[in-house]
Design a protein around this motif. Structure first.
Motif, PDB file in Angstrom:
ATOM      1  N   ASP A 213      23.640  41.424  43.121  1.00 35.30           N
ATOM      2  CA  ASP A 213      24.043  40.059  42.773  1.00 35.30           C
ATOM      3  C   ASP A 213      25.535  40.096  42.477  1.00 35.30           C
ATOM      4  O   ASP A 213      25.962  40.560  41.411  1.00 35.30           O
ATOM      5  N   LEU A 214      26.355  39.615  43.410  1.00 40.11           N
ATOM      6  CA  LEU A 214      27.799  39.714  43.258  1.00 40.11           C
ATOM      7  C   LEU A 214      28.325  38.855  42.120  1.00 40.11           C
ATOM      8  O   LEU A 214      29.315  39.210  41.474  1.00 40.11           O
ATOM      9  N   THR A 215      27.663  37.725  41.854  1.00 39.16           N
ATOM     10  CA  THR A 215      28.084  36.876  40.731  1.00 39.16           C
ATOM     11  C   THR A 215      27.842  37.593  39.412  1.00 39.16           C
ATOM     12  O   THR A 215      28.707  37.608  38.523  1.00 39.16           O
ATOM     13  N   ALA A 216      26.681  38.209  39.285  1.00 34.46           N
ATOM     14  CA  ALA A 216      26.376  38.963  38.070  1.00 34.46           C
ATOM     15  C   ALA A 216      27.293  40.166  37.938  1.00 34.46           C
ATOM     16  O   ALA A 216      27.747  40.500  36.823  1.00 34.46           O
ATOM     17  N   LEU A 217      27.591  40.826  39.062  1.00 34.46           N
ATOM     18  CA  LEU A 217      28.476  41.979  39.016  1.00 34.46           C
ATOM     19  C   LEU A 217      29.878  41.571  38.577  1.00 34.46           C
ATOM     20  O   LEU A 217      30.525  42.271  37.778  1.00 34.46           O
ATOM     21  N   ALA A 218      30.369  40.439  39.067  1.00 33.30           N
ATOM     22  CA  ALA A 218      31.686  39.953  38.641  1.00 33.30           C
ATOM     23  C   ALA A 218      31.709  39.698  37.141  1.00 33.30           C
ATOM     24  O   ALA A 218      32.697  40.010  36.464  1.00 33.30           O
ATOM     25  N   ALA A 219      30.624  39.138  36.608  1.00 34.86           N
ATOM     26  CA  ALA A 219      30.551  38.893  35.164  1.00 34.86           C
ATOM     27  C   ALA A 219      30.549  40.205  34.384  1.00 34.86           C
ATOM     28  O   ALA A 219      31.189  40.314  33.321  1.00 34.86           O
ATOM     29  N   GLU A 220      29.841  41.204  34.891  1.00 34.82           N
ATOM     30  CA  GLU A 220      29.833  42.517  34.232  1.00 34.82           C
ATOM     31  C   GLU A 220      31.222  43.153  34.246  1.00 34.82           C
ATOM     32  O   GLU A 220      31.651  43.758  33.254  1.00 34.82           O
TER      33      GLU A 220
ATOM     34  N   ALA B  74      46.303  39.137  25.950  1.00 38.58           N
ATOM     35  CA  ALA B  74      46.119  38.641  27.316  1.00 38.58           C
ATOM     36  C   ALA B  74      46.774  39.611  28.271  1.00 38.58           C
ATOM     37  O   ALA B  74      47.778  40.256  27.934  1.00 38.58           O
ATOM     38  N   ILE B  75      46.212  39.707  29.449  1.00 41.98           N
ATOM     39  CA  ILE B  75      46.773  40.599  30.457  1.00 41.98           C
ATOM     40  C   ILE B  75      46.954  39.830  31.751  1.00 41.98           C
ATOM     41  O   ILE B  75      46.108  39.013  32.142  1.00 41.98           O
ATOM     42  N   VAL B  76      48.087  40.084  32.404  1.00 40.52           N
ATOM     43  CA  VAL B  76      48.390  39.486  33.695  1.00 40.52           C
ATOM     44  C   VAL B  76      48.143  40.540  34.768  1.00 40.52           C
ATOM     45  O   VAL B  76      48.772  41.605  34.763  1.00 40.52           O
ATOM     46  N   LEU B  77      47.217  40.259  35.656  1.00 33.13           N
ATOM     47  CA  LEU B  77      46.864  41.174  36.739  1.00 33.13           C
ATOM     48  C   LEU B  77      47.520  40.693  38.028  1.00 33.13           C
ATOM     49  O   LEU B  77      47.374  39.527  38.390  1.00 33.13           O
ATOM     50  N   THR B  78      48.207  41.579  38.717  1.00 31.97           N
ATOM     51  CA  THR B  78      48.828  41.189  39.974  1.00 31.97           C
ATOM     52  C   THR B  78      48.427  42.100  41.140  1.00 31.97           C
ATOM     53  O   THR B  78      48.767  41.809  42.281  1.00 31.97           O
ATOM     54  N   GLU B  79      47.729  43.217  40.877  1.00 32.09           N
ATOM     55  CA  GLU B  79      47.166  43.982  41.974  1.00 32.09           C
ATOM     56  C   GLU B  79      45.963  43.224  42.510  1.00 32.09           C
ATOM     57  O   GLU B  79      45.102  42.785  41.739  1.00 32.09           O
ATOM     58  N   SER B  80      45.892  43.056  43.824  1.00 35.34           N
ATOM     59  CA  SER B  80      44.831  42.232  44.389  1.00 35.34           C
ATOM     60  C   SER B  80      43.448  42.764  44.035  1.00 35.34           C
ATOM     61  O   SER B  80      42.516  41.984  43.808  1.00 35.34           O
ATOM     62  N   GLU B  81      43.310  44.096  43.945  1.00 34.64           N
ATOM     63  CA  GLU B  81      42.014  44.669  43.585  1.00 34.64           C
ATOM     64  C   GLU B  81      41.654  44.349  42.136  1.00 34.64           C
ATOM     65  O   GLU B  81      40.490  44.102  41.812  1.00 34.64           O
ATOM     66  N   SER B  82      42.645  44.347  41.255  1.00 36.97           N
ATOM     67  CA  SER B  82      42.382  43.999  39.858  1.00 36.97           C
ATOM     68  C   SER B  82      42.015  42.523  39.721  1.00 36.97           C
ATOM     69  O   SER B  82      41.165  42.158  38.902  1.00 36.97           O
ATOM     70  N   VAL B  83      42.663  41.684  40.527  1.00 33.46           N
ATOM     71  CA  VAL B  83      42.328  40.254  40.512  1.00 33.46           C
ATOM     72  C   VAL B  83      40.887  40.050  40.969  1.00 33.46           C
ATOM     73  O   VAL B  83      40.122  39.288  40.359  1.00 33.46           O
ATOM     74  N   LEU B  84      40.500  40.733  42.043  1.00 36.85           N
ATOM     75  CA  LEU B  84      39.111  40.667  42.500  1.00 36.85           C
ATOM     76  C   LEU B  84      38.164  41.171  41.421  1.00 36.85           C
ATOM     77  O   LEU B  84      37.109  40.578  41.171  1.00 36.85           O
ATOM     78  N   TYR B  85      38.525  42.271  40.761  1.00 34.26           N
ATOM     79  CA  TYR B  85      37.688  42.846  39.703  1.00 34.26           C
ATOM     80  C   TYR B  85      37.426  41.816  38.610  1.00 34.26           C
ATOM     81  O   TYR B  85      36.296  41.671  38.125  1.00 34.26           O
ATOM     82  N   ALA B  86      38.468  41.094  38.218  1.00 28.99           N
ATOM     83  CA  ALA B  86      38.351  40.165  37.095  1.00 28.99           C
ATOM     84  C   ALA B  86      37.696  38.843  37.480  1.00 28.99           C
ATOM     85  O   ALA B  86      36.903  38.288  36.717  1.00 28.99           O
ATOM     86  N   THR B  87      38.022  38.329  38.665  1.00 28.63           N
ATOM     87  CA  THR B  87      37.624  36.964  39.008  1.00 28.63           C
ATOM     88  C   THR B  87      36.428  36.883  39.947  1.00 28.63           C
ATOM     89  O   THR B  87      35.753  35.854  40.022  1.00 28.63           O
ATOM     90  N   GLY B  88      36.196  37.938  40.712  1.00 27.46           N
ATOM     91  CA  GLY B  88      35.162  37.889  41.745  1.00 27.46           C
ATOM     92  C   GLY B  88      35.624  37.232  43.028  1.00 27.46           C
ATOM     93  O   GLY B  88      34.862  37.169  44.006  1.00 27.46           O
ATOM     94  N   TYR B  89      36.870  36.744  43.056  1.00 32.47           N
ATOM     95  CA  TYR B  89      37.374  36.085  44.267  1.00 32.47           C
ATOM     96  C   TYR B  89      38.057  37.103  45.172  1.00 32.47           C
ATOM     97  O   TYR B  89      39.007  37.781  44.774  1.00 32.47           O
ATOM     98  N   ARG B  90      37.568  37.197  46.410  1.00 34.12           N
ATOM     99  CA  ARG B  90      38.120  38.110  47.410  1.00 34.12           C
ATOM    100  C   ARG B  90      38.905  37.294  48.419  1.00 34.12           C
ATOM    101  O   ARG B  90      38.339  36.550  49.224  1.00 34.12           O
ATOM    102  N   SER B  91      40.213  37.413  48.371  1.00 32.54           N
ATOM    103  CA  SER B  91      41.096  36.605  49.208  1.00 32.54           C
ATOM    104  C   SER B  91      41.202  37.185  50.608  1.00 32.54           C
ATOM    105  O   SER B  91      41.626  38.328  50.786  1.00 32.54           O
ATOM    106  N   MET B  92      40.844  36.388  51.611  1.00 31.48           N
ATOM    107  CA  MET B  92      41.020  36.836  52.987  1.00 31.48           C
ATOM    108  C   MET B  92      42.500  37.006  53.344  1.00 31.48           C
ATOM    109  O   MET B  92      42.884  38.032  53.919  1.00 31.48           O
ATOM    110  N   PRO B  93      43.381  36.045  53.011  1.00 32.87           N
ATOM    111  CA  PRO B  93      44.800  36.281  53.290  1.00 32.87           C
ATOM    112  C   PRO B  93      45.319  37.540  52.599  1.00 32.87           C
ATOM    113  O   PRO B  93      46.178  38.233  53.128  1.00 32.87           O
TER     114      PRO B  93
END
Length: 391
Positions: free
Chosen positions: A22-29, A45-64
């Motif tokens: 469950d990718l939604t549940a995994l993103a929450a974990e 607060a932390i500002v993430l700018t590595e695309s992998e860290s952004v995916l880790y935190a948000t669950g959003y995988r950007s195609m661009p």
């Protein structure tokens, strides 16, 4: 001929069973783990700018983000809030992926229209030209935080790397599937290969098998003969000839998680030197596997891999003998000299001891493992022996 090979390979390929995650549940974990690390850090607060860290935190995988090297994206994480800062072109897909529209802060210009009846759709149409660049958009988010909030960039603290380094069970399942899918892809290519099969044809079968299993091919190194000594190259039209080595170093991505495996084959019976060199390469990796457990350092594993291979190839030299893997193909710690990081349960690694000799060829075996409480578990499942393809 490639189309016929692909058809034949896919007709008989044995794909691993894809895990149900469950990718939604995994993103929450993942977000919960990130916040646990944040709670122990000297910032709020932390500002993430590595695309992998952004995916880790948000669950959003950007195609661009996967296509354009210069693509920029960020996330701002606090104990109780999460913001995605992205190009206006990312905003519709981010919203569709579940990011609340009022927590998407866009920059740049991209136009999209909305139908009727959806307030969020209307809001997305107004996201162009809100901010000129990522920095301005991030500053807006920071300005909205509570007064006195201590903000740090991910490069200033180990919060993101600490959270990402120890994998959750769902992450391990996806990494294991990606590794086994890559193994199956190489096996499928070798099953239809023979004298005259080109590197491009081998690579085409590997990529098609990855796609058939739901993976996104990322790199397919399929080299034969003298070309197998070239570490990271694009496959060519060179035809595989009897007596020659073929070296494979391949990886795909499944739901954001990478694979990176290496295999070696010989067309026809290997000669004494091919058997001897492969035995050395195999022994070096096996020395790492035998020692992989919590507490051992990355440097110690490097030394074991180097010495284990050099016992059979005295001239053996190597800059690293493996690396962490996860949402990025290379994650810390690297198995290299001077990396005195102790392995911990939940860390995932690729171990490798490749050998390259210009004019002769190259050989490798590379596998993915997860460190457990009392040792490790292999995430690859196939044979690690030198494969002999009938000539």
């Amino acid at each position: 001929m490639s189309a016929a090979l692909i058809t034949a390979a896919l007709a008989t390929a044995v794909l691993p069973e894809r895990p149900q995650v469950d990718l939604t549940a995994l993103a929450a974990e993942r977000l919960a783990r990130l916040r646990a690390e944040l709670a122990a850090a000297p910032c709020d607060a932390i500002v993430l700018t590595e695309s992998e860290s952004v995916l880790y935190a948000t669950g959003y995988r950007s195609m661009p983000g996967q296509v354009f090297r210069a693509h920029r994206i960020a996330a701002v994480v606090t104990a109780d809030d999460l913001w995605l800062v992205c190009a206006a072109s990312d905003a519709p897909a981010a919203a569709a992926a579940g990011i609340p529209v009022d927590r998407i802060v866009p920059f740049g210009r991209f136009y999209v229209e909305a139908g009727t009846g959806e307030a969020d759709h209307a809001a997305i149409t107004r996201m162009a030209d809100r901010h000129p660049d990522l920095e301005t958009a991030v500053r807006e988010v920071v300005a909205r935080l509570r007064p006195g909030t201590r903000v740090a960039h991910e490069n200033e603290t180990g919060v993101a790397s600490a959270a990402r380094s120890v994998k959750l069970p769902g992450e391990v399942r996806l990494l294991g599937y990606a590794a086994r899918l890559s193994e199956s892809a190489v096996t499928a290519a070798l099953a239809v290969a023979g004298p005259g099969t080109t590197e491009r044809e081998l690579a085409a079968v590997i990529a098609a098998t990855m796609v058939a299993g739901g993976g996104d091919p990322r790199f397919v190194v399929a080299t034969t003969g003298p070309n197998s000594a070239l570490a990271d190259v694009v496959p060519t039209s060179r035809a595989w000839q009897p007596g020659e080595t073929a070296r494979f170093d391949v990886g795909c991505v499944v739901d954001g998680y990478w694979s990176d495996i290496g295999r070696t084959a010989v067309l026809g019976e290997p000669d004494d030197r091919q058997r001897r060199v492969y035995a050395a390469v195999h022994a070096g990796e096996q020395a790492q596997l035998d020692a992989a457990r919590p507490g051992i350092s990355a440097t110690a594993l490097f030394r074991l891999g180097l010495e284990g291979t050099a016992a059979g190839v005295p001239s053996y030299r190597r800059q690293h003998c493996g690396h962490g893997i996860g949402l990025a193909v290379y994650e810390p710690p690297i198995i290299a000299p001077g990396v005195d990081v102790a392995l911990r349960p939940g860390m995932t690694f690729c171990f490798e001891t490749p050998y390259y000799e210009l004019g002769w060829g190259g050989m490798m075996v590379e596998d993915t493992v997860v460190i457990t409480e009392d040792g490790h578990t292999m995430l690859c499942a196939g044979s690690r022996e030198l494969t002999v393809v009938p000539a």
